[in-house]
Design a protein around this motif. Sequence first.
Motif, short mmCIF file in Angstrom:
data_model
loop_
_atom_site.label_atom_id
_atom_site.label_comp_id
_atom_site.label_asym_id
_atom_site.label_seq_id
_atom_site.Cartn_x
_atom_site.Cartn_y
_atom_site.Cartn_z
N SER A 27 0.85 -1.18 0.00
CA SER A 27 0.00 0.00 0.00
C SER A 27 0.89 1.23 0.00
CB SER A 27 -0.93 0.00 1.22
OG SER A 27 -0.18 0.06 2.41
N GLU A 28 0.42 2.25 -0.71
CA GLU A 28 1.18 3.50 -0.82
C GLU A 28 0.24 4.67 -0.58
OE1 GLU A 28 3.55 4.13 -4.23
OE2 GLU A 28 4.29 2.08 -4.29
N TYR A 29 0.82 5.72 -0.08
CA TYR A 29 0.07 6.95 0.17
C TYR A 29 0.95 8.12 -0.26
CZ TYR A 29 -2.08 10.78 2.76
OH TYR A 29 -2.67 11.98 3.10
N ASP A 30 0.42 8.97 -1.12
CA ASP A 30 1.12 10.16 -1.57
C ASP A 30 0.21 11.36 -1.40
OD1 ASP A 30 3.70 9.29 -2.68
OD2 ASP A 30 2.44 8.08 -3.99
N GLN A 31 0.80 12.44 -0.96
CA GLN A 31 0.06 13.68 -0.80
C GLN A 31 0.94 14.83 -1.27
OE1 GLN A 31 -1.11 14.53 3.22
NE2 GLN A 31 -2.08 16.43 2.70
N LEU A 32 0.36 15.71 -2.05
CA LEU A 32 1.09 16.86 -2.54
C LEU A 32 0.17 18.07 -2.43
CD1 LEU A 32 3.60 18.01 -3.99
CD2 LEU A 32 2.47 17.49 -6.14
N ASP A 33 0.56 19.00 -1.59
CA ASP A 33 -0.19 20.24 -1.42
C ASP A 33 0.67 21.38 -1.95
OD1 ASP A 33 -2.34 19.04 -0.15
OD2 ASP A 33 -1.37 19.17 1.80
N ALA A 34 0.09 22.20 -2.79
CA ALA A 34 0.82 23.34 -3.33
C ALA A 34 -0.02 24.60 -3.12
CB ALA A 34 1.10 23.14 -4.82
N LEU A 35 0.62 25.61 -2.63
CA LEU A 35 -0.01 26.90 -2.43
C LEU A 35 0.77 27.91 -3.26
CD1 LEU A 35 -1.92 28.88 -0.97
CD2 LEU A 35 -0.19 29.05 0.82
N GLN A 36 0.05 28.61 -4.10
CA GLN A 36 0.70 29.61 -4.93
C GLN A 36 -0.15 30.87 -4.87
OE1 GLN A 36 0.69 29.14 -9.27
NE2 GLN A 36 2.92 29.32 -9.16
N ALA A 37 0.45 31.96 -4.48
CA ALA A 37 -0.26 33.23 -4.38
C ALA A 37 0.56 34.32 -5.07
CB ALA A 37 -0.48 33.59 -2.92
N ARG A 38 -0.12 35.17 -5.80
CA ARG A 38 0.52 36.30 -6.48
C ARG A 38 -0.12 37.58 -5.96
NH1 ARG A 38 4.37 33.65 -7.46
NH2 ARG A 38 4.55 32.32 -9.26
N MET A 39 0.72 38.50 -5.56
CA MET A 39 0.23 39.77 -5.06
C MET A 39 0.77 40.88 -5.94
SD MET A 39 0.88 38.38 -1.28
CE MET A 39 2.28 37.58 -1.91
N GLU A 40 -0.12 41.71 -6.36
CA GLU A 40 0.27 42.84 -7.21
C GLU A 40 -0.08 44.14 -6.50
OE1 GLU A 40 -1.25 42.64 -11.16
OE2 GLU A 40 -0.81 40.51 -11.35
N SER A 41 0.76 45.11 -6.70
CA SER A 41 0.50 46.43 -6.11
C SER A 41 0.97 47.51 -7.08
CB SER A 41 1.20 46.57 -4.75
OG SER A 41 2.60 46.47 -4.92
N ALA A 42 0.23 48.57 -7.09
CA ALA A 42 0.59 49.72 -7.92
C ALA A 42 0.85 50.90 -6.99
CB ALA A 42 -0.55 50.05 -8.89
N PHE A 43 1.73 51.74 -7.39
CA PHE A 43 2.03 52.88 -6.54
C PHE A 43 2.33 54.10 -7.42
CE2 PHE A 43 6.11 51.02 -7.48
CZ PHE A 43 6.94 52.10 -7.68
N ALA A 44 2.21 55.24 -6.81
CA ALA A 44 2.57 56.51 -7.45
C ALA A 44 3.22 57.39 -6.40
CB ALA A 44 1.33 57.20 -8.02
N GLU A 45 4.23 58.10 -6.83
CA GLU A 45 4.91 59.00 -5.90
C GLU A 45 4.39 60.42 -6.07
OE1 GLU A 45 9.11 58.77 -6.15
OE2 GLU A 45 9.19 56.75 -5.37
N THR A 46 4.78 61.24 -5.15
CA THR A 46 4.33 62.63 -5.11
C THR A 46 4.80 63.39 -6.34
OG1 THR A 46 4.46 62.58 -2.74
CG2 THR A 46 4.37 64.73 -3.78
#
Length: 142
Positions: free
Chosen positions: A106-125
């Motif tokens: 008997s075999e047991y395999d588990q693969l959990d993957a978490l992938q998150a992308r964060m984007e941000s925009a900015f402007a200076e004075t």
Amino acid sequence: MSEWDSGDTGHGGLDYEHAEAGHEQEGLDQLHQVHADQNDYDSQFGVYEQDHASAESTSFDQGHQVEFTGADGSHYAEQDFTSYDHAEAEQDHVFAAEGEEHASSSEYDQLDALQARMESAFAETTQLHTDGGSAALGVASN
């Protein structure tokens, strides 16, 4: 990224000194892996037994007997004999048993993957210079 330096544009001494805009992207990758296995093996083999036994016996006897009784009452006897005896015994024995074999896996395999992308925009004075001094136009960020 861009910068504006317009100097005097003829709009009453307005001067845009600096403006900058940008975009950032960050990522988070997480990987969790589990592997487990179990192997079992059991075997029991067959048994075979065979026996043979024999016995033989032979007896052969021959004899001669003479009997005599003397003086006054004579008695005479004579006897011949043969004795033959034969005995034979034979025995066969067979025993057989079979076994078994068992295997499991008997075999047991588990693969959990978490992938998150964060984007941000900015402007200076952006600073606006007029004839009377300088003033900040604003800051925007997301």
